[in-house]
Design a protein around this motif. Structure first.
Motif, PDB file in Angstrom:
ATOM      1  N   ALA A  60       0.835  -1.209   0.000  1.00 28.97           N
ATOM      2  CA  ALA A  60       0.000   0.000   0.000  1.00 28.97           C
ATOM      3  C   ALA A  60       0.864   1.252   0.000  1.00 28.97           C
ATOM      4  N   ALA A 165      -4.366   4.233   6.371  1.00 32.27           N
ATOM      5  CA  ALA A 165      -4.728   2.838   6.114  1.00 32.27           C
ATOM      6  C   ALA A 165      -3.679   1.905   6.706  1.00 32.27           C
ATOM      7  N   SER A 172      -9.521  -0.150   4.253  1.00 34.33           N
ATOM      8  CA  SER A 172      -9.242  -0.220   2.819  1.00 34.33           C
ATOM      9  C   SER A 172      -8.951   1.164   2.262  1.00 34.33           C
ATOM     10  N   ALA A 175     -11.846   2.434   0.159  1.00 31.24           N
ATOM     11  CA  ALA A 175     -12.957   2.954   0.966  1.00 31.24           C
ATOM     12  C   ALA A 175     -12.607   4.336   1.521  1.00 31.24           C
ATOM     13  N   THR A 242      -5.738  -1.711  -7.934  1.00 30.93           N
ATOM     14  CA  THR A 242      -5.645  -1.266  -6.547  1.00 30.93           C
ATOM     15  C   THR A 242      -5.114   0.164  -6.514  1.00 30.93           C
ATOM     16  N   PHE A 432     -17.605  -0.777  -1.002  1.00 28.23           N
ATOM     17  CA  PHE A 432     -16.282  -0.934  -0.394  1.00 28.23           C
ATOM     18  C   PHE A 432     -16.351  -1.061   1.125  1.00 28.23           C
TER      19      PHE A 432
END
Lengths: 433, 189
Positions: A60, A165, A172, A175, A242, A432
């Protein structure tokens, strides 16, 4: 647990920060000081090194350098000018016309570049001369510019939401990105309305109306720049990629846009942009690494549990605890950078918020919006000082324009805290949550 | 080592780091793009590029942090000593200027030596001894963590350059202008 290590840790950090030690190093040394009072120095240093490195080991997080790179590529070109032109056509005729233009341009630029500092510098550098020429006070221009540039931190893509996150351990990114839209727009509207109110009291001029054709032309000119947001968010919402992959695609898009379409960047300038983006990445990543190490030490000393028990033990109910958390974060945001603030205080406050029935996504938006206010306040308001520097305004004379804008931001914060649906409706609507 | 040869070394390290950072960031971008492409073109997301990109980020982040320290890009408060310097008499001013120059350099050096160099080197040897390997690439994890002591060494080198610099460096000069603190301000926001 005992409060000894916590006191050593906080004391070390405050002392080093006061001495002018860079924040990331002060955080790292504070973590080391807090840990060596509990365990032997050798294992403590090994553990801290490991926590620093594994703190960065996340797919991420990869989105951050890539969004930084795409933002800096976009900054090179005439994106600021195109967005200001668009803002003029959309909002120029409202009371406090150029102030609204500033708010709209800052919001869009902040969203594209993902950086409030970049938005303040780029739009402020563009708008301040125009506003002063038309009779607006320089300090007013600075105040509106710097407060509205923080809205881009809520409106995706947003690096700080990625950091949250990571800190939340499971929220997420998609989200969070969707959740940021309405609160971000609410914040922009609150700042814009307050700016307009000041403008009408001070009888600042409004611009003449544009024809619809002019609006269309300017929208077309700004469209390729705004296309980045559409591509990134469209791709994420549609489940094509993603957030990290979207950031990679954003780099590709920004390269093609600036090199081929707008032709405002030459190929041989690209290495320079890469080095600048890597430097910014280094600054952010060291902050993250040190914050993760410090956060691990806090967890090892069981500080979050103690803080949670203390907060919930007050027995004040949900609203009182949320009020307290918000007040603490306002103070934290005034003296600490946003990235370490999110990484250190999320593990402390999120369990409490969840215990009280808050959704982690909602809490993340509350936290980031709260810390946006700290970016605009002294003593450590980085956006504040960039904004003042760009406009050539002094803090003392700008403060009277800033105060009503602070009030507007706090009201927006209260609304976002009390109305979870404002954050949760969009991510839920798109499945989400 | 004389001051001028140290300055030459610093410039050489700067150029080398710039080249490495540009390569790492490019490689990372390509790895992430390949991640998307491999899923849609080959129908099979590559777990190798995912892991590679993550390891590249650790190297990019820490080497970038070292380079950023050399460029005075890290976020710092002006510091209380600077404030004292402006208000105090000339003798106190000289003393607090020296302290304001030395203390942050010492603190940065302490972190780089203790956590990055010593802690990092201990971690690397520990992980190499245990023969830990990464899941997808099968690479020894010691290689990944090697960037910790490396970044520590580089920051220590920059600290040494800052310490022997005869005149107040770029860092101190920027503080003379009240607005310029913002320049070295938050890049994360």
């Amino acid at each position: 647990m005992s409060w000894g290590p916590a006191a050593v840790l906080v004391g070390t950090f405050a002392l080093l920060l006061g001495l002018g030690v860079p924040v990331a190093f002060a955080l790292g040394l504070a973590a080391a000081a807090g840990l060596v009072v509990s365990i032997d120095a050798g294992p403590a240093l090994t553990t801290l090194a490991q926590q620093s490195a594994t703190g960065l080991d996340s797919f991420a997080l990869l989105a951050i350098p890539l969004f930084v790179l795409s933002g800096q590529l976009m900054n090179r070109g005439g994106v600021a000018r195109r967005l200001v032109d668009l803002g003029k056509a959309v909002a120029g005729t409202m009371p406090g016309g150029l102030a609204w233009v500033n708010v709209v341009a800052c919001t869009l630029f902040g969203a594209i570049s993902g950086s409030a500092v970049a938005a303040t510098a780029a739009i402020g550098g563009f708008m301040t001369p125009q506003m002063t020429r038309e009779g607006y006070d320089r300090e007013y221009a600075a105040a509106v510019n710097l407060t509205s540039s923080t809205t881009g931190l809520l409106i995706p893509p947003s690096n700080i939401l990625i950091v949250y996150a990571l800190a939340s351990g499971g929220a997420s990114v998609a989200a969070l990105f969707l959740a940021g839209y309405l609160p971000g727009l609410l914040l922009a509207a609150a700042i814009g309305a307050t700016a307009a109110w000041i403008a009408s009291r001070r009888r600042y001029p409004r611009a003449s109306a544009h024809r619809a054709r002019e609006l269309g032309r300017r929208l077309v000119a700004a469209l390729p720049s705004l296309g980045l947001i559409v591509l990134v968010m469209g791709g994420i919402v549609a489940g094509v990629f993603t957030a990290t992959e979207a950031a990679g695609v954003a780099v590709l898009y920004a390269l093609i846009l600036t090199l081929v379409v707008h032709r405002e960047l030459r190929l041989r300038e690209v290495p320079r942009v890469l080095v600048e983006a890597a430097t910014t990445t280094g600054v952010v990543m060291l902050l993250i690494a040190a914050s993760m190490a410090l956060s691990w030490v806090l967890a090892y000393e069981r500080i979050p549990q103690a803080a949670a028990e203390a907060l919930l033990g007050l027995g004040g109910g949900k609203l009182v605890v949320l009020l307290l958390i918000n007040l603490v974060l306002l103070v934290v945001g005034a003296v600490l950078d946003m990235t370490p603030a999110v990484l250190i205080f999320t593990p402390i406050f999120l369990p409490v918020a969840v215990e009280l029935g808050l959704d982690p996504v909602h809490f993340g938006i509350v936290m980031v919006l709260n810390l946006c206010i700290g970016l605009c306040t002294p003593p450590v308001g980085t956006v504040l000082f960039v904004g003042l520097g760009v406009a050539g305004a002094s803090l003392g004379r700008t403060l009277r324009f800033l105060l009503p804008l602070y009030v507007a931001m706090v009201i927006a914060l209260a609304v976002v805290t009390l109305v979870p649906e404002l954050s949760l409706w969009l991510p839920r609507r798109f499945g989400f949550l | 080592m004389t001051t001028s040869s140290l300055a030459t070394l610093r410039r050489a390290v700067d150029r080398l780091l710039e080249a490495i950072l540009a390569l790492l960031l490019s490689a990372m971008t390509l790895a992430v793009l390949w991640q998307v492409a491999s899923r849609y073109l080959l129908g099979d997301p590559s777990s190798v590029t995912e892991e590679l990109a993550r390891f590249l980020l650790i190297w990019l982040g820490l080497l970038g942090a070292a380079y950023a320290f050399g460029q005075k890009a890290h976020v710092a408060l002006p510091g209380l000593l600077r404030v004292m310097e402006r208000r105090a008499g000339s003798r106190t001013a000289v003393l607090s200027r020296r302290l304001a120059h030395w203390l942050p350099v010492l603190a940065v050096a302490a972190f780089s030596l203790g956590v990055l160099l010593v802690g990092g080197a201990r971690l690397v040897s520990l992980v190499l001894d245990l023969e830990q390997r990464s899941a997808a690439l099968g690479m020894p994890l010691g290689w990944v963590y090697l960037v910790l002591p490396l970044a520590g060494l580089l920051i220590l080198l920059y600290c040494l350059c800052d310490a022997v610099e005869p005149r107040p460096g770029a860092h101190a000069r920027r503080h003379l202008d009240p607005h310029s603190d913002a320049e070295i301000g938050d890049r994360s926001a």
